[in-house]
Design a protein around this motif. Structure first.
Motif, short mmCIF file in Angstrom:
data_model
loop_
_atom_site.label_atom_id
_atom_site.label_comp_id
_atom_site.label_asym_id
_atom_site.label_seq_id
_atom_site.Cartn_x
_atom_site.Cartn_y
_atom_site.Cartn_z
N GLY A 9 0.82 -1.21 0.00
CA GLY A 9 0.00 0.00 0.00
C GLY A 9 0.84 1.25 0.00
N ALA A 10 1.92 1.25 -0.78
CA ALA A 10 2.88 2.36 -0.76
C ALA A 10 2.32 3.64 -1.36
CB ALA A 10 4.15 1.96 -1.50
N ASN A 24 14.66 7.54 4.16
CA ASN A 24 15.47 8.58 4.81
C ASN A 24 16.38 8.01 5.89
OD1 ASN A 24 14.41 10.63 3.24
ND2 ASN A 24 12.82 11.19 4.71
N ARG A 25 16.09 6.80 6.37
CA ARG A 25 16.94 6.15 7.37
C ARG A 25 17.86 5.11 6.73
NH1 ARG A 25 17.34 8.15 12.58
NH2 ARG A 25 17.56 6.01 13.36
N SER A 26 18.00 5.19 5.40
CA SER A 26 18.94 4.36 4.64
C SER A 26 18.52 2.90 4.52
CB SER A 26 20.36 4.45 5.25
OG SER A 26 20.82 5.79 5.22
N TRP A 27 17.25 2.62 4.65
CA TRP A 27 16.74 1.28 4.38
C TRP A 27 16.57 1.09 2.87
CZ3 TRP A 27 14.25 -2.53 7.78
CH2 TRP A 27 14.46 -2.28 9.14
N GLN A 28 16.68 -0.15 2.43
CA GLN A 28 16.29 -0.47 1.07
C GLN A 28 14.78 -0.65 1.06
OE1 GLN A 28 18.18 -3.92 -0.64
NE2 GLN A 28 16.83 -3.93 -2.43
N VAL A 29 14.11 0.11 0.23
CA VAL A 29 12.64 0.13 0.22
C VAL A 29 12.12 -0.56 -1.02
CG1 VAL A 29 10.58 1.60 0.19
CG2 VAL A 29 12.58 2.29 1.55
N LYS A 30 11.28 -1.58 -0.79
CA LYS A 30 10.61 -2.28 -1.88
C LYS A 30 9.11 -2.01 -1.78
CE LYS A 30 11.65 -6.56 -2.72
NZ LYS A 30 11.85 -8.02 -2.50
N THR A 31 8.48 -1.76 -2.91
CA THR A 31 7.04 -1.62 -2.94
C THR A 31 6.44 -2.84 -3.64
OG1 THR A 31 7.13 -0.34 -4.99
CG2 THR A 31 7.16 0.89 -2.91
N PHE A 32 5.13 -2.98 -3.55
CA PHE A 32 4.49 -4.20 -4.03
C PHE A 32 3.31 -3.85 -4.92
CE2 PHE A 32 1.30 -7.61 -3.47
CZ PHE A 32 2.04 -8.68 -3.98
N ASP A 33 3.23 -4.52 -6.06
CA ASP A 33 2.13 -4.34 -7.00
C ASP A 33 1.24 -5.58 -6.94
OD1 ASP A 33 0.38 -4.10 -9.14
OD2 ASP A 33 1.90 -3.31 -10.51
N ARG A 34 0.04 -5.44 -6.38
CA ARG A 34 -0.85 -6.58 -6.22
C ARG A 34 -1.30 -7.18 -7.55
NH1 ARG A 34 -5.39 -5.02 -1.84
NH2 ARG A 34 -4.98 -2.90 -2.56
N ALA A 52 0.32 -1.58 5.01
CA ALA A 52 -0.49 -0.36 4.93
C ALA A 52 -1.68 -0.54 4.00
CB ALA A 52 0.38 0.81 4.46
N TRP A 53 -2.01 -1.78 3.66
CA TRP A 53 -3.23 -2.02 2.88
C TRP A 53 -4.45 -1.61 3.70
CZ3 TRP A 53 -1.72 -7.61 1.06
CH2 TRP A 53 -1.01 -7.53 -0.14
N ASN A 54 -5.34 -0.88 3.09
CA ASN A 54 -6.55 -0.45 3.80
C ASN A 54 -7.71 -0.38 2.80
OD1 ASN A 54 -8.23 0.38 5.87
ND2 ASN A 54 -7.74 2.53 5.59
N PRO A 55 -8.43 -1.48 2.61
CA PRO A 55 -9.57 -1.46 1.69
C PRO A 55 -10.64 -0.48 2.16
CG PRO A 55 -9.01 -3.70 2.37
CD PRO A 55 -8.25 -2.78 3.26
N PRO A 56 -11.57 -0.10 1.30
CA PRO A 56 -12.70 0.74 1.74
C PRO A 56 -13.49 0.05 2.85
CG PRO A 56 -12.64 0.55 -0.67
CD PRO A 56 -11.63 -0.41 -0.14
N TYR A 57 -14.11 0.84 3.71
CA TYR A 57 -14.91 0.29 4.80
C TYR A 57 -15.81 -0.85 4.34
CZ TYR A 57 -14.13 4.08 8.26
OH TYR A 57 -13.62 4.95 9.18
N THR A 58 -16.47 -0.63 3.21
CA THR A 58 -17.46 -1.60 2.75
C THR A 58 -16.85 -2.94 2.36
OG1 THR A 58 -17.32 -0.57 0.56
CG2 THR A 58 -19.11 0.16 2.00
N ALA A 59 -15.53 -2.98 2.19
CA ALA A 59 -14.86 -4.22 1.81
C ALA A 59 -14.10 -4.85 2.97
CB ALA A 59 -13.89 -3.96 0.65
N TRP A 60 -14.10 -4.21 4.13
CA TRP A 60 -13.31 -4.73 5.24
C TRP A 60 -13.68 -6.16 5.61
CZ3 TRP A 60 -12.04 -1.06 9.92
CH2 TRP A 60 -11.17 -0.05 9.49
N GLU A 61 -14.96 -6.43 5.75
CA GLU A 61 -15.40 -7.73 6.27
C GLU A 61 -14.93 -8.88 5.39
OE1 GLU A 61 -19.40 -9.69 8.24
OE2 GLU A 61 -19.43 -7.63 7.48
#
Length: 303
Positions: A9-10, A24-34, A52-61
């Protein structure tokens, strides 16, 4: 410690700031494409997964349990820890005003139950997990959260929209600060418990206090108007998102704040942004903290 982090969820609110904070803290950052990547493959060799994935409220369940299973499986396979942005939904109507790691997760509403079950799944999994719990987000740019999409959406036209009790304490989090706390915790993984439930105190601001700060930030009087809950309730008869919004309405009148004692003990060097600077940045106006603001009586329209 720095290593490799995978951000799920970048492009979202927390994910975007987490990616920047880790970079900014010198980590190697990878993002993800679903759409194109396999999560297990993407997680191989990473030290931390930020969920950090956060679907819409209506899809949470339907979606949150499935996504939770996938992240736990990927973390088990790779040996990675998981950082999960938490919220206050788990506590429910009857929680005390001061919320901490020891406050029972007793929400009875559907959205709160989804979050309770999600966190319980991580705790039971044995995966090293940090739940970093925060209040409502304030972002550096408009991202569809309550602050920029509703409360401050009309500040440029002289209106402040209040969704609840003007005098009730409310928990807020400035996203750059929250993301910075996340990376500092990631750098201390070896000193933390397998499952950590940590509260990020952020800002404790009632609507009245937030209104005053928005006036100071914009340099103008802002008329206070009530959020049209009645219209949302009626719309909810045929609009599922409206029903979800009404379900969580109690948080705008229930006084609550987060106890950050344990987080501050773990991260004594953590410094957070003051509310005026953060809200001014969110409103994209220059900071003039010494500027006097003419105060007029707030006229609150009927709901």
């Amino acid at each position: 410690m720095s290593g490799t982090v995978l951000i799920l969820g970048a492009s979202g609110r927390f994910g975007r700031h987490a990616a920047e904070a880790f970079w900014n803290r010198s980590w190697q950052v990878k993002t993800f494409d679903r759409e194109t990547e396999d999560l297990g493959t993407a997680a191989a060799g990473v030290d931390v997964i930020v969920n950090a994935w956060n679907p819409p409220y209506t899809a949470w369940e339907c979606e949150v349990p499935r996504l939770t299973e996938r992240v736990i499986a990927a973390a088990k396979s790779s040996g990675a820890a998981v950082i999960l942005p938490g919220n206050v939904y788990v506590f429910g109507h009857d929680a005390p005003p001061l919320l901490s790691e020891t406050t029972p997760h007793a929400a009875s509403n559907s959205l709160g139950r989804v979050r309770i079950e999600m966190e319980a799944a991580y705790r039971a999994s044995g995966v090293r997990t940090i739940v970093l719990r925060a209040g409502d987000y304030i972002d550096t740019e408009a991202s569809g959260n309550w602050f920029d999409a509703v409360i401050a959406a009309k500040c440029s036209r002289g209106t402040f929209v209040a969704p609840g009790d003007m005098d009730a304490d409310h928990a807020w989090a400035w996203l750059p600060d929250l993301a910075h706390a996340a990376v500092l915790l990631a750098e201390r993984l070896r000193t933390l418990d397998t499952f950590e439930d940590l509260s990020f105190p952020g800002f404790n601001l009632s609507m009245s206090a937030l209104h005053r700060i928005c006036e100071q930030a914009t340099g103008r009087d802002l008329e206070v108007r009530r959020f049209p809950w009645f219209a949302i309730r009626v719309a909810g008869l045929f609009w599922p998102m409206g029903r979800s919004l009404v379900e969580m309405r109690y948080l705008w009148s229930k006084p609550h704040r987060l106890d950050g004692t344990r987080l501050q003990t773990l991260l004594p060097e953590l410094r957070t942004t003051d509310p005026l600077t953060a809200i001014t940045a969110a409103l994209n106006t220059p900071v003039e903290p010494d500027k006097s603001v003419a105060r007029a009586e707030a006229h609150i329209a009927a709901e």
